[in-house]
Design a protein around this motif. Structure first.
Motif, mmCIF file in Angstrom:
data_model
loop_
_atom_site.group_PDB
_atom_site.id
_atom_site.type_symbol
_atom_site.label_atom_id
_atom_site.label_comp_id
_atom_site.label_asym_id
_atom_site.label_seq_id
_atom_site.Cartn_x
_atom_site.Cartn_y
_atom_site.Cartn_z
ATOM 1 N N SER A 103 0.841 -1.197 0.000
ATOM 2 C CA SER A 103 0.000 0.000 0.000
ATOM 3 C C SER A 103 0.874 1.244 0.000
ATOM 4 N N PRO A 104 0.578 2.233 -0.860
ATOM 5 C CA PRO A 104 1.379 3.475 -0.838
ATOM 6 C C PRO A 104 1.300 4.206 0.487
ATOM 7 N N ALA A 105 0.254 3.936 1.268
ATOM 8 C CA ALA A 105 0.119 4.611 2.559
ATOM 9 C C ALA A 105 1.249 4.247 3.512
ATOM 10 N N LEU A 106 1.891 3.093 3.262
ATOM 11 C CA LEU A 106 2.993 2.689 4.141
ATOM 12 C C LEU A 106 4.183 3.644 4.029
ATOM 13 N N TYR A 107 4.277 4.370 2.908
ATOM 14 C CA TYR A 107 5.344 5.355 2.784
ATOM 15 C C TYR A 107 5.198 6.472 3.822
ATOM 16 N N LEU A 108 3.971 6.714 4.267
ATOM 17 C CA LEU A 108 3.714 7.764 5.246
ATOM 18 C C LEU A 108 3.972 7.311 6.679
ATOM 19 N N VAL A 155 4.292 9.569 10.079
ATOM 20 C CA VAL A 155 3.233 9.455 11.094
ATOM 21 C C VAL A 155 3.824 9.130 12.456
ATOM 22 N N LEU A 156 4.806 8.246 12.491
ATOM 23 C CA LEU A 156 5.429 7.882 13.762
ATOM 24 C C LEU A 156 6.162 9.066 14.378
ATOM 25 N N VAL A 157 6.866 9.846 13.545
ATOM 26 C CA VAL A 157 7.568 11.026 14.062
ATOM 27 C C VAL A 157 6.568 12.059 14.580
ATOM 28 N N ALA A 158 5.480 12.293 13.815
ATOM 29 C CA ALA A 158 4.461 13.253 14.253
ATOM 30 C C ALA A 158 3.808 12.802 15.551
#
Length: 309
Positions: free
Chosen positions: A27-32, A36-39
């Motif tokens: 899934s391309p969302a995994l690139y985020l 997301v973890l840093v935020a």
């Protein structure tokens, strides 16, 4: 040998392609995920700790360790404190001043700088420089200029006006801080509204002119409705900025004279780091966050609903 190499190379190439494909996330969302973890580590976790601290008794001795749960006791104490409501009033007045400046003066400045050219580019570069100045630097400069023997009073003395207590008068201090805060935020508003103006199709304006609409009619019936989403975003950002009004208050007045310029962020800061009551300070910050949510979320939902329709 050549035949074997030729027959083996497609299989080798397809295997390499399969290995490369296996490295691509499903899934391309995994690139985020890293972002997301840093935020979450930098914003969500401190926010959770802030809310947890608001419901607890936290002082300098037990800051590191277990916190005593108090329920809504901190909220009762804050809501019964007159200083809190004075801070709400000061923040509301500063917010009103920023909204008026960003929406009205920002629109006029954006209209003046709408056309591309060397002069407009130079002025925009200057506005970006003003906006990029650290608040501690620009606040210190303005504090010097507005002092009793500063530049502003020296200019007023040339026309026979006596020295004005811009920062030490209870009637003028909040207005002075609001003016400086609006001055620092105005370039951003101009850039945002100018971007919205440049996004308006010239054909729409030409059609309005063909229909006989004058400048005022075109502004009211064409330009302003098309800029409504831009104004909405700018309004939300302005409210958020006003509820972070700490830097200029800290540098110019330190909340004074008395508590006239004691805005909510500064009140939370002094409660937590001067009185060392971290629980009550977190409660003030949580209430400020709640006020922002109540003001911003309904408008965002309304704009989104309007766009969907």
């Amino acid at each position: 040998m050549l035949t074997m190499a030729r027959t083996a190379s497609p299989a080798h190439g397809s295997g390499a392609r399969r290995r490369r494909k296996s490295l691509v996330p499903a899934s391309p969302a995994l690139y985020l995920l890293p972002a997301v973890l840093v935020a979450a580590a930098l914003s969500v976790y401190p926010l959770i700790e802030l809310v947890r601290m608001a419901f607890s008794a936290v002082g300098p001795t037990d800051l590191i360790g277990d916190w005593e749960f108090l329920g809504i006791e901190n909220f009762r104490e804050v809501l019964a404190d007159e200083l809190f409501w004075e801070s709400v009033r000061a923040t509301a007045l500063l917010t009103a001043g920023l909204i008026a400046s960003n929406l009205i003066l920002g629109y006029l400045g954006a209209m003046a700088l709408k056309r591309r050219g060397r002069l407009a580019s130079g002025v925009l570069a200057l506005t970006v420089f003003v906006w990029a100045l650290p608040p501690l630097v620009s606040g210190s400069v303005w504090k010097f200029m507005l002092s009793g023997d500063g530049v502003v009073n020296s200019v007023l003395a040339l026309v026979g006006v006596g020295p004005v207590s811009w920062l030490s008068s209870p009637d003028l201090a909040l207005g002075s801080v609001t003016f400086v805060t609006a001055w620092a935020a105005l370039p951003f508003a101009i850039l945002v509204i100018r971007g919205g103006l440049l996004g308006i199709s010239p054909e729409v304006l030409e059609a309005a002119a063909i229909d006989g609409a004058g400048a005022i009619r075109t502004t009211v019936s064409v330009i302003l409705p098309l800029l409504r989403p831009t104004f909405g975003v700018l309004l939300i950002l302005t409210v958020l900025h006003s509820f972070r009004s700490f830097d200029f208050v800290f540098v110019m007045t330190s909340g004074g004279p008395g508590t006239v310029t004691n805005t909510l962020p500064f009140f939370a800061y002094t409660t937590a780091f001067t009185s060392f009551d971290f629980g009550v300070g977190s409660t003030i910050a949580a209430l400020a966050m709640l006020i922002i949510t109540v003001l911003a979320v309904p408008y965002v939902l309304g704009v989104r609903k309007e766009e969907n329709q």
